[in-house]
Design an enzyme around this catalytic site. Sequence first.
Site, mmCIF file in Angstrom:
data_model
loop_
_atom_site.group_PDB
_atom_site.id
_atom_site.type_symbol
_atom_site.label_atom_id
_atom_site.label_comp_id
_atom_site.label_asym_id
_atom_site.label_seq_id
_atom_site.Cartn_x
_atom_site.Cartn_y
_atom_site.Cartn_z
ATOM 1 N N LYS A 164 -0.731 9.883 -1.017
ATOM 2 C CA LYS A 164 -1.094 11.300 -0.958
ATOM 3 C C LYS A 164 0.217 12.087 -0.893
ATOM 4 C CE LYS A 164 -4.183 14.644 -0.494
ATOM 5 N NZ LYS A 164 -5.270 14.954 -1.441
ATOM 6 N N ASP A 189 -7.764 1.019 4.678
ATOM 7 C CA ASP A 189 -8.942 0.766 5.509
ATOM 8 C C ASP A 189 -10.176 1.382 4.847
ATOM 9 O OD1 ASP A 189 -10.637 0.182 7.559
ATOM 10 O OD2 ASP A 189 -9.653 1.423 9.072
ATOM 11 N N TYR A 195 -1.887 4.172 12.206
ATOM 12 C CA TYR A 195 -2.470 3.204 13.137
ATOM 13 C C TYR A 195 -1.469 2.702 14.178
ATOM 14 C CZ TYR A 195 -6.746 2.953 10.361
ATOM 15 O OH TYR A 195 -7.919 3.245 9.728
ATOM 16 N N ASP A 243 -7.492 10.524 -3.082
ATOM 17 C CA ASP A 243 -8.838 11.098 -3.287
ATOM 18 C C ASP A 243 -9.343 10.814 -4.695
ATOM 19 O OD1 ASP A 243 -6.634 12.697 -3.692
ATOM 20 O OD2 ASP A 243 -7.535 14.543 -2.971
HETATM 21 MG MG MG Z 1 -12.130 -0.999 8.502
#
Ligand code: MG
Length: 340
Positions: free
Chosen positions: A176, A234, A124, A210
Amino acid sequence: MTVREATLIPGDGIGPEITAATLQVIDALRVKFDWDEEYGGMAAVEKAGTPLPNATLDSIRRTRLCLKGPLTTPVGGGYRSVNVAMRQEFDLYANVRPTKTIVPGGRYEHVDLVIIRENTEGLYVGLDHTFKIGGDRRAMAQAMSIVTREGSERIARYAFEYAKLHGRKKVTIVHKANILKATSGLFLEVSKRVAEQYAGAIACDDKIVDNTAMQLVIRPEQFDVIVTTNLFGDILSDEAAGLIGGLGLAPGANIGTHAAIFEPVHGSAPDIAGKGIANPSAQMLAAAMMLDHVGELEAAKRLRCALEATIVKDRIRTPDLGGRAPTAEFARAVVKRVRT
Ligand code: MG
Ligand code: NAI
């Protein structure tokens, strides 16, 4: 009575409706804020020609405390997310999203977890570009993910300190690192090192993202505190909200060293904006987190109890929770509960 200065950004879409409802409840609690109302997002573009006016930033710089509604961000092109910009501007590195079952008879009865998401790094950071090849201006796209030792350390420490302060038992590091060996690998390594300092007090394990997504659906009760990087946090926090009846019940806090912004997890919900049927619970619970943050623990508790009693005992619910109450009626019911 202490009167605290705070910035208020009602926001876009359903933002003004859920914020008005929330202010009624705060009033009923007899906690006083001196609100400095500012604009952001679409509302700010209309009023000031920019999605994030300097006046808004100046206000938060001064008050260091902000209750904010959702802000619309155009998908694809258009201006950059104002939410992301504010998080970076004030270095609000910890995004705290508690998820707890409120409505009985839902799919899951005993969800009580907190997702702590690194809020300033990862994918981000805004290094997201397209490249021209031949005649195609957008033939290729590349995003960069930034993970630092310092950033990982402070979010991991925040998560363990949060666990300690709130009587939580376990922190799960979500990553991950099997594929993203450098970025996610660094996050995992640093977080595990921080965990060692809490050995004996707070348990720690780690899970690949995952698998975490699946485990959240199969057995969400196994999670207590989750700490993870920006994008994973998120996605998982929306998923977690879904476990307990949807985004209308999920609050979030963005915490930094110099400021804190409290907001619902959900967006501006353009599909129901202006209809008076939005669920203001997430915004009310965000206000409760803000009350905790400024030390008004008793008021925060009363707010949460009143909200829960309205939904569970009075069975007054907005349409997203299967009820028929409009926003205003729901707000009146919570106010009544606060007063009794
Ligand atoms: Mg969001
Ligand atoms: P959204 O969260 O606004 O809506 C998703 C779905 O949930 C919609 O069907 C909506 O009606 C429903 N919903 C959300 N909040 C609700 C509430 N309080 N009561 C009842 N139903 C509710 O997500 P969407 O549609 O992806 O995004 C809309 C806009 O919001 C976009 O511009 C997006 O960028 C922005 N957004 C802003 C956020 C923020 O300011 N922190 C966070 C997420 C999205």
